[in-house]
Design a protein around this motif. Sequence first.
Motif, PDB file in Angstrom:
ATOM      1  N   VAL A 165       0.871  -1.369   0.111  1.00 17.81           N
ATOM      2  CA  VAL A 165      -0.103  -0.045   0.014  1.00 17.81           C
ATOM      3  C   VAL A 165       0.711   1.098   0.056  1.00 17.81           C
ATOM      4  N   ARG A 166       0.676   1.859  -1.022  1.00 16.99           N
ATOM      5  CA  ARG A 166       1.611   3.288  -1.236  1.00 16.99           C
ATOM      6  C   ARG A 166       0.862   4.597  -0.499  1.00 16.99           C
ATOM      7  N   VAL A 167       1.451   4.909   0.779  1.00 21.42           N
ATOM      8  CA  VAL A 167       1.039   5.897   1.743  1.00 21.42           C
ATOM      9  C   VAL A 167       1.628   7.370   1.554  1.00 21.42           C
ATOM     10  N   ALA A 168       0.932   8.261   1.739  1.00 21.33           N
ATOM     11  CA  ALA A 168       1.330   9.378   2.188  1.00 21.33           C
ATOM     12  C   ALA A 168       1.031   9.898   3.463  1.00 21.33           C
ATOM     13  N   VAL A 169       2.291  10.074   4.274  1.00 18.67           N
ATOM     14  CA  VAL A 169       1.854  10.653   5.811  1.00 18.67           C
ATOM     15  C   VAL A 169       1.592  12.000   5.863  1.00 18.67           C
ATOM     16  N   VAL A 170       0.420  12.161   6.632  1.00 20.35           N
ATOM     17  CA  VAL A 170       0.089  13.687   6.650  1.00 20.35           C
ATOM     18  C   VAL A 170       0.717  14.171   7.834  1.00 20.35           C
ATOM     19  N   GLY A 171       1.311  15.252   7.446  1.00 26.43           N
ATOM     20  CA  GLY A 171       2.030  15.952   8.533  1.00 26.43           C
ATOM     21  C   GLY A 171       3.749  15.979   8.488  1.00 26.43           C
ATOM     22  N   VAL A 172       4.221  16.793   8.845  1.00 22.21           N
ATOM     23  CA  VAL A 172       5.977  16.920   8.816  1.00 22.21           C
ATOM     24  C   VAL A 172       6.292  17.025  10.193  1.00 22.21           C
ATOM     25  N   GLY A 173       5.656  16.907  11.432  1.00 19.70           N
ATOM     26  CA  GLY A 173       6.160  17.036  12.557  1.00 19.70           C
ATOM     27  C   GLY A 173       6.861  15.738  12.985  1.00 19.70           C
ATOM     28  N   GLU A 174       7.443  15.910  14.439  1.00 22.41           N
ATOM     29  CA  GLU A 174       7.915  14.691  14.904  1.00 22.41           C
ATOM     30  C   GLU A 174       7.738  13.168  14.623  1.00 22.41           C
ATOM     31  N   ALA A 175       6.237  13.493  15.074  1.00 22.61           N
ATOM     32  CA  ALA A 175       5.143  12.236  15.260  1.00 22.61           C
ATOM     33  C   ALA A 175       5.274  11.442  13.915  1.00 22.61           C
ATOM     34  N   LYS A 228      -0.601   7.865  -8.041  1.00 21.41           N
ATOM     35  CA  LYS A 228       0.802   7.375  -7.444  1.00 21.41           C
ATOM     36  C   LYS A 228       0.487   6.932  -6.011  1.00 21.41           C
ATOM     37  N   PHE A 229      -0.366   7.024  -5.263  1.00 17.42           N
ATOM     38  CA  PHE A 229      -0.768   6.668  -4.017  1.00 17.42           C
ATOM     39  C   PHE A 229      -2.014   5.783  -3.701  1.00 17.42           C
ATOM     40  N   ASP A 230      -2.032   4.995  -2.794  1.00 13.26           N
ATOM     41  CA  ASP A 230      -3.240   4.261  -2.407  1.00 13.26           C
ATOM     42  C   ASP A 230      -3.980   4.893  -1.230  1.00 13.26           C
ATOM     43  N   ALA A 231      -3.371   5.422  -0.199  1.00 13.42           N
ATOM     44  CA  ALA A 231      -3.918   5.760   1.040  1.00 13.42           C
ATOM     45  C   ALA A 231      -3.015   7.191   1.511  1.00 13.42           C
ATOM     46  N   VAL A 232      -4.144   7.900   2.320  1.00 15.41           N
ATOM     47  CA  VAL A 232      -3.310   8.722   3.206  1.00 15.41           C
ATOM     48  C   VAL A 232      -3.111   8.297   4.746  1.00 15.41           C
ATOM     49  N   LEU A 233      -2.118   8.571   5.502  1.00 14.51           N
ATOM     50  CA  LEU A 233      -1.785   7.936   6.757  1.00 14.51           C
ATOM     51  C   LEU A 233      -1.802   9.183   7.800  1.00 14.51           C
ATOM     52  N   LEU A 234      -2.756   9.224   8.633  1.00 13.97           N
ATOM     53  CA  LEU A 234      -2.590  10.312   9.658  1.00 13.97           C
ATOM     54  C   LEU A 234      -2.364   9.798  10.786  1.00 13.97           C
ATOM     55  N   ILE A 235      -2.122  10.740  12.082  1.00 14.36           N
ATOM     56  CA  ILE A 235      -2.218  10.250  13.430  1.00 14.36           C
ATOM     57  C   ILE A 235      -3.228  11.163  14.270  1.00 14.36           C
ATOM     58  N   LYS A 236      -4.193  10.461  14.605  1.00 12.07           N
ATOM     59  CA  LYS A 236      -5.351  10.835  15.054  1.00 12.07           C
ATOM     60  C   LYS A 236      -5.020  12.012  16.114  1.00 12.07           C
ATOM     61  N   GLU A 237      -4.100  11.742  17.007  1.00 17.00           N
ATOM     62  CA  GLU A 237      -3.916  12.202  18.397  1.00 17.00           C
ATOM     63  C   GLU A 237      -3.347  13.682  18.020  1.00 17.00           C
ATOM     64  N   ILE A 238      -2.725  13.984  17.158  1.00 14.50           N
ATOM     65  CA  ILE A 238      -2.059  15.177  16.788  1.00 14.50           C
ATOM     66  C   ILE A 238      -2.995  15.985  15.820  1.00 14.50           C
ATOM     67  N   MET A 239      -4.192  15.768  15.673  1.00  8.43           N
ATOM     68  CA  MET A 239      -5.071  16.556  14.752  1.00  8.43           C
ATOM     69  C   MET A 239      -6.429  16.541  15.454  1.00  8.43           C
ATOM     70  N   THR A 240      -6.967  17.613  14.964  1.00  9.29           N
ATOM     71  CA  THR A 240      -8.315  17.893  15.695  1.00  9.29           C
ATOM     72  C   THR A 240      -9.370  17.260  14.656  1.00  9.29           C
ATOM     73  N   LYS A 241     -10.811  17.350  15.340  1.00  9.92           N
ATOM     74  CA  LYS A 241     -11.828  16.349  14.591  1.00  9.92           C
ATOM     75  C   LYS A 241     -12.044  16.996  13.044  1.00  9.92           C
TER      76      LYS A 241
END
Length: 657
Positions: A165-175, A228-241
Amino acid sequence: MKKLRDAFNALYNGDNIVKITKLRYIPRWLVIIIDILIILFSIFLSRLFLQNLSVEVNFPEYAMQKRLILIVTNVLFMYVFKTYAGIIRHSTFFDFFKIILASGSTLVSLLIVNYITEIALGKSLFLYPNLFLYFLISVSIMFFFRMVTKQFFSILVDIQGSSKVRVAVVGVGEASVALARAIMHNPNYPYRLEGFLTGRSDSNRALLLGYKIYNKNQFFINESLVKKFDAVLLIKEIMTKQEIEEWMTLALDKGLRVLKAPTLSKMRDSDLVGGISQLQIEDLLNRKPIKIESEEVKKRHFEKNVLVTGGAGSIGSEIVRQVAQFNPSLIVVLDQAESPLYELELELLEKFPEQRFKFILADISNNYRLEKVFEEHQFSMVYHAAAYKHVPLIEENPHEAIFVNILGTKNLALLSKKHKVNRFVMVSTDKAVNPTNVMGASKRAAELFVQSLQNIPGNTTKFITTRFGNVLGSNGSVIPHFRKQIEKGGPVTITHPDIIRYFMTIPEACELVLQAGTMGNGGEIYVFDMGEPVKILDLARRMIKLSGYTPDEDIKITFIGLRPGEKLYEELLSNNTVTIPTHHEKILISKDPSAEFDQIDTLSKQIVLAAVKRDKLQVVRILKTIVPEFISNNSEFEVLDRGVALDKEIIEDHPIL
């Protein structure tokens, strides 16, 4: 050794990519051998270089001994600084730093040897240019070997990852970077990092870990790029609803999957990438839970006996789990459902081995059975979560709601008063407000009975009621039902296109119950500010999209009409109800109309008698007297709302027991 042998066998047999990438690390003994070979090669190169410059060495007759001293010294410091211990394909600057320390210590040690020999023999054992040249060559080759190995594995992983699965990670922070690194360094995981997504516009030309950073607005309008991507990957804890909803909408509209990573705390405690999963509708409905006053709640439960009725249910079992954290003397879990009670027993005994539990199979409508339980255990807290809650079933069988929701509550409340329980906390529902069904009306009648006990002379128990809306993931709730329908290929059935509901999580609901038990002075009905209601049609569409389907195309949505007793929207407060704020901004006290004990006690006896006789109309008729605002909707009992003089009829037909 076996894994290394398997890898070489795979190379020989041709199945090289899969087998080599499954090799977790090169054995340490092999790394040491390679490093020693590098040391020998570095000695040879440095010697060859000096020979070409026609430089004469000191003590040429001891050439072999000098090389042995150099090798032993270098290997000794390699052992001290563990240069061989790191996983080579995951080499970082820290590994380079350890090589510098080992080789630098070797250089310093030999410089000291030179100083000693100069004093003792008049000339140095090693040529200084030779030592420094050896240091540079050996450090460079050792680090080059590690970088080549790392890049080699990276190329193999990329080749193998063509099916991942080709993923794009959401965000550029440490997490986000930590998550991306975990994906990059674990070839056995089913994900392949392809880039980063951000809302910022100042990172378009930057690279992070060697991957491009895309601005979300430019990314989602570029169809060829999205492919070129299959999915976006986010970290729920560092994002608002709101941010989660925005990313989800953008991704799903472009046919991309939406994945969520573990929370930051879980990143430290568990398998990071292994915890990646599909974004669920609960993640969008979940809100920040109430912060309970732990010390006050602990004080109410610490070394106390606690009873939880309906303890095997969704709410009751979570109350038990939360109460168990406060070290009560005993938790009595009471339920009439045999299998769920046994399963909960196994879970709790494993999770809380030091906590004392007692599991009782009983029906709360059986007062004799309950009497024995109260006599045996001097309860300090009673949490009453036992109830029938399924609206259509209760509409069809109203007498059962009377036995459990009204008679059961009456039994427990009176026994709590009799045995001087400190606090009795009842779990109610928003369906008790302006009820349109028997279930909601029976819960409102139970509320009235519990409240009426507060001011009886001699009462020392504080009777408290909590009222909230639908609970995510509870037994019989809409979300698991929709999920099953989607898994079967549809259709997803909704009663009405305009129906709306409030939602909260199970832990959130139970925190409210615990906090209410602490805050209450007796007689209060606590309601929770549940935010904005959710349109069930929108909920269904989102769930279908999150499952990778298109609503009304892949999965049909059909409307089946309101069920008996069901209404379009639920309320937490009655009409013209006065609310009083508490020190929790999300918790209010509802000042609903109350009833006198003698009146509600008389009517409760009458309605139980009607339930025993299985007289459905009479049961509901009396229920409408107890709860005057109860107006049936889409039900056979609507006939009772057409101007019948209820009070007079009841008094004439049913004398007080």
